[in-house]
Design a protein around this motif. Structure first.
Motif, mmCIF file in Angstrom:
data_model
loop_
_atom_site.group_PDB
_atom_site.id
_atom_site.type_symbol
_atom_site.label_atom_id
_atom_site.label_comp_id
_atom_site.label_asym_id
_atom_site.label_seq_id
_atom_site.Cartn_x
_atom_site.Cartn_y
_atom_site.Cartn_z
ATOM 1 N N ARG A 2 0.831 -1.189 0.000
ATOM 2 C CA ARG A 2 0.000 0.000 0.000
ATOM 3 C C ARG A 2 0.871 1.246 0.000
ATOM 4 N NH1 ARG A 2 -4.121 -0.562 4.804
ATOM 5 N NH2 ARG A 2 -4.885 1.346 3.802
ATOM 6 N N SER A 3 0.513 2.204 -0.870
ATOM 7 C CA SER A 3 1.372 3.349 -1.101
ATOM 8 C C SER A 3 1.611 4.166 0.163
ATOM 9 C CB SER A 3 0.780 4.225 -2.201
ATOM 10 O OG SER A 3 -0.518 4.674 -1.837
ATOM 11 N N GLU A 4 0.601 4.225 1.072
ATOM 12 C CA GLU A 4 0.777 5.051 2.261
ATOM 13 C C GLU A 4 1.766 4.440 3.240
ATOM 14 O OE1 GLU A 4 -2.008 3.576 1.306
ATOM 15 O OE2 GLU A 4 -3.276 2.930 2.978
ATOM 16 N N HIS A 5 2.148 3.192 3.032
ATOM 17 C CA HIS A 5 3.091 2.526 3.921
ATOM 18 C C HIS A 5 4.478 2.403 3.300
ATOM 19 C CE1 HIS A 5 -0.476 0.367 6.085
ATOM 20 N NE2 HIS A 5 -0.341 1.627 6.453
ATOM 21 N N VAL A 6 4.644 2.775 2.054
ATOM 22 C CA VAL A 6 5.907 2.583 1.362
ATOM 23 C C VAL A 6 6.334 3.896 0.715
ATOM 24 C CG1 VAL A 6 7.126 1.293 -0.428
ATOM 25 C CG2 VAL A 6 5.299 0.186 0.862
ATOM 26 N N ARG A 7 7.536 4.318 1.019
ATOM 27 C CA ARG A 7 8.053 5.527 0.384
ATOM 28 C C ARG A 7 8.740 5.165 -0.926
ATOM 29 N NH1 ARG A 7 11.540 9.259 4.177
ATOM 30 N NH2 ARG A 7 12.732 7.325 4.426
ATOM 31 N N LEU A 8 8.464 5.947 -1.962
ATOM 32 C CA LEU A 8 9.117 5.795 -3.256
ATOM 33 C C LEU A 8 9.967 7.027 -3.529
ATOM 34 C CD1 LEU A 8 6.198 4.425 -5.484
ATOM 35 C CD2 LEU A 8 8.103 3.121 -4.533
ATOM 36 N N PHE A 9 11.156 6.781 -4.048
ATOM 37 C CA PHE A 9 12.043 7.867 -4.438
ATOM 38 C C PHE A 9 12.270 7.802 -5.939
ATOM 39 C CE2 PHE A 9 13.184 6.726 -0.074
ATOM 40 C CZ PHE A 9 13.075 7.948 0.571
ATOM 41 N N GLN A 10 12.443 8.951 -6.564
ATOM 42 C CA GLN A 10 12.794 8.992 -7.976
ATOM 43 C C GLN A 10 14.261 9.388 -8.110
ATOM 44 O OE1 GLN A 10 9.932 10.591 -10.588
ATOM 45 N NE2 GLN A 10 11.320 10.792 -12.311
ATOM 46 N N THR A 11 14.994 8.601 -8.881
ATOM 47 C CA THR A 11 16.408 8.893 -9.072
ATOM 48 C C THR A 11 16.595 10.112 -9.971
ATOM 49 O OG1 THR A 11 16.641 7.489 -11.038
ATOM 50 C CG2 THR A 11 16.934 6.429 -8.881
ATOM 51 N N LEU A 12 17.784 10.674 -9.925
ATOM 52 C CA LEU A 12 18.149 11.715 -10.869
ATOM 53 C C LEU A 12 18.331 11.099 -12.252
ATOM 54 C CD1 LEU A 12 20.752 13.640 -8.689
ATOM 55 C CD2 LEU A 12 18.425 14.381 -9.265
ATOM 56 N N PRO A 13 18.207 11.893 -13.310
ATOM 57 C CA PRO A 13 18.452 11.355 -14.661
ATOM 58 C C PRO A 13 19.873 10.797 -14.781
ATOM 59 C CG PRO A 13 17.373 13.494 -14.779
ATOM 60 C CD PRO A 13 17.760 13.300 -13.352
ATOM 61 N N HIS A 14 19.980 9.677 -15.483
ATOM 62 C CA HIS A 14 21.278 9.041 -15.728
ATOM 63 C C HIS A 14 21.261 8.428 -17.117
ATOM 64 C CE1 HIS A 14 18.620 5.991 -13.847
ATOM 65 N NE2 HIS A 14 19.201 5.156 -14.713
ATOM 66 N N ALA A 15 22.417 8.019 -17.587
ATOM 67 C CA ALA A 15 22.516 7.450 -18.933
ATOM 68 C C ALA A 15 21.679 6.184 -19.042
ATOM 69 C CB ALA A 15 23.979 7.147 -19.272
ATOM 70 N N CYS A 16 20.938 6.063 -20.128
ATOM 71 C CA CYS A 16 20.148 4.859 -20.379
ATOM 72 C C CYS A 16 21.077 3.717 -20.772
ATOM 73 C CB CYS A 16 19.142 5.135 -21.494
ATOM 74 S SG CYS A 16 18.162 3.676 -21.972
ATOM 75 N N LEU A 36 11.550 -4.805 3.536
ATOM 76 C CA LEU A 36 11.826 -5.067 2.130
ATOM 77 C C LEU A 36 11.647 -6.543 1.770
ATOM 78 C CD1 LEU A 36 14.906 -2.801 1.311
ATOM 79 C CD2 LEU A 36 12.607 -2.637 0.339
ATOM 80 N N ASP A 37 11.967 -7.434 2.686
ATOM 81 C CA ASP A 37 11.788 -8.852 2.396
ATOM 82 C C ASP A 37 10.320 -9.183 2.148
ATOM 83 O OD1 ASP A 37 11.214 -8.262 5.045
ATOM 84 O OD2 ASP A 37 11.831 -10.226 5.795
#
Length: 234
Positions: A2-16, A36-37
């Motif tokens: 559930r999204s309210e229990h898990v934090r998501l981070f977005q990385t900075l742009p990097h080479a594909c 995480l397990d």
């Protein structure tokens, strides 16, 4: 998950890693999350992938080429080429081993990266790089080792979750290219999934029309995760 229990981070742009002219970004589940397990299986179901201690999903602003894919292991049937691959490697012993670093595995890994991915930024991998990329303290990982008598020819890094297996990474002796050990590894992972009565082998991401990804379509039945959920590849 559930999204309210898990934090998501977005990385900075990097080479594909697939298109030189593009940049990429990922969504990453909080690597410090204590559960995480428990999140790993549901994250696989949603198309996430493990790299080291990170669970990530490609989230590029201008590109949606990376499509999660998985083999229907319980209904998979090897095609003629895959059956030839199994026969060609019938002289190999396949052993399910505890995951982790040792000098023999590291030497094989380093040689594979140097020969197959020169200049890719990973070709001088030391012991800490090996551990950091292939394993995680919370990850249910096994190593499938392929040996010709005593000689280690390949290792398939495999995560075993309740929802299925995840084919994380395979490395092998580049001098044994003719054996098709990449294909052999997937076939053995399908066998392991069946043995454990697990329905799926997750292959990471498929990119339509990309030469490095086209081999995945040969493992049928294959499913792709779309906006509507998992769908059979036509």
């Amino acid at each position: 998950m559930r999204s309210e229990h898990v934090r998501l981070f977005q990385t900075l742009p990097h080479a594909c890693g697939y298109y030189a002219e593009r940049t990429a970004q990922n969504l990453v589940i909080d690597p410090a999350a204590p559960q995480l397990d428990r999140l790993y299986g549901p994250a696989l179901e949603r198309g996430f992938r493990r790299a080291g201690g990170h669970l990530y999903f490609p989230h590029c602003p201008e590109c949606r080429a990376c499509t999660p894919c998985r083999i229907d292991a319980l209904h998979f049937e090897a095609d003629r080429s895959q059956r030839r691959c199994l026969k060609r490697n019938a002289d190999l012993a396949v052993t399910e081993c505890q995951a982790g670093y040792n000098a023999e595995r590291h030497a094989l890994y380093e040689n594979y990266l140097r020969r197959r991915h020169p200049g890719g930024g990973m070709d001088e991998a030391d012991a800490s790089d090996f551990r950091r990329f292939l394993t995680a303290p919370w990850s249910p990982t096994v190593f499938l080792e392929f040996r010709l008598r005593e000689r280690l020819l390949g290792v398939a890094v495999t995560d075993v979750c309740r929802s299925g297996l995840s084919a994380v990474y395979t490395f092998y002796d580049p001098d044994e290219e003719a054996r098709g050990l990449g294909t052999f590894a997937i076939l053995k992972q399908v066998e392991l999934a069946r043995h454990r009565n697990l329905p799926w082998v997750y292959l990471g991401f498929w990119i339509e029309g990309h030469p490095k990804m086209d081999y995945k379509r040969r493992f049928r039945p294959l499913q792709l995760r779309t906006a509507e959920g998992w769908q059979a590849m036509p």
